[in-house]
Scaffold this active site. Sequence first.
Site, PDB file in Angstrom:
ATOM      1  CB  ALA A   1      57.396  42.748  31.705  1.00  0.00           C
TER       2      ALA A   1
ATOM      3  CG  ASP B   1      54.671  52.692  28.298  1.00  0.00           C
ATOM      4  OD1 ASP B   1      55.561  53.735  28.185  1.00  0.00           O
ATOM      5  OD2 ASP B   1      55.266  52.077  28.597  1.00  0.00           O
TER       6      ASP B   1
END
Length: 433
Positions: A24, A133
């Site tokens: 991102a 994650d």
Amino acid sequence: MPTVSFNTHFPGYEILGELGRSNARVLKARHLETGDLVAIKHFALNTDAETLRRFRFESQLMTDIRHPNVVRVREVQLDMPMPFIVMEWIEGGNLRTLLTERGHLDVPTTIRLGLQMAEAFKAIHPKGIIHRDIKPENILYRPLPSGELHFLLTDFGVARLREQSQTMTGQSLMTYEYASPEQFDNPKGVDVATDYYSLGVVFYECLSGRVPFSMADSTGMATFMNQVLRTSPPDLQLTAGQYLPPSLDTILRWTLTKNPAERLSDVDELTLLLGQANVEQLQASRTSERRAPVSTRTVAAPVSVSQPQETTYLPPVDDEPVASSNWWAVVLGVVVVGVLIALAVYYTNLRNMANRKFVPDSTATAGDSSETPSVTNDTTTTSSDYLMEESARDSSEADTPPVSTSTTEPATTTVTTAPDSTNTVPDSTQTNN
């Protein structure tokens, strides 16, 4: 950093620059109303409504968490053309940058990282939030005035979106090297155990500088997945001089267990093992730093000494018995000397008292005048008055036979007080028969 213009509009924030891109885009911004520095993470979403709903729910939970080891989520905007999350600004960096700079972390810093991640788990897991994650990019740090590092966990719930999303480049968003085995088999059925597996991979990389299984070392995706699912991690290789506490080795083995049901997934147990590892590390470092005490004399020892204190070497002796025997010898000598001095003082005082209070009578009194031809008289040891009286009597009675003085009387004759002058000297008028 210069200001970067974006087509995407972030209402209420002034964009100051781009911090980086991975899965991102991360922007540095300032909140216009408060002036606070923030980090904005925005990404493209291409997922189903249920996943989006779950992400919105978990993000809302994150805005309610206030914990020193969790990066605070200030705002979540999912209904924008480019959805974004606003988080508090951390002035340090992330763990990936730190590992790139140093190559690896030392054991104390790794233990400190683990303890603070365990605290983060205590904040999120009871609320039903699974990170999914955990990796160096999602662990931030800020330096403290003491020189230590304060670690914070970030990017909660984003991994659930990534499981069904694509980046703008079309590549998968999963970070394979830190994914648990069950994330390959059943991504939607994972539980908190998957976060412990990923944390174990982070520990492994912090200590050795590399992950247990790498996509770069594999010939393909199938080979890599087979390693993650079935192959035990390679033995940990520490840099020279590092000591691996047994409890930390136990954490690595238990968190990297393939079966999630057998994996370490209790935060209290993790905290306990990390605390034990910290104690073991301190004991090891203090043992290596401890030096043998410097002796006042040099003795032969089983190990060589690089810089002896003296050039004269004595045969091997036991320092403790020698010190003990010397001490007793000194005490015995002091006692003997004290006794001798006490005896000398005692006898000296006794002699002085005898001279002051008693007058010895060395006169040997003869037996009955009828049996003894002469009377022994010692004029040298009587008092002055007694001598004067006896001298007067001797001068008036010149016809009395001479008195013989005894010179052979022993010194141990009975000591008596001065006799009365009227009965001590035999009557001079009595004559021998």
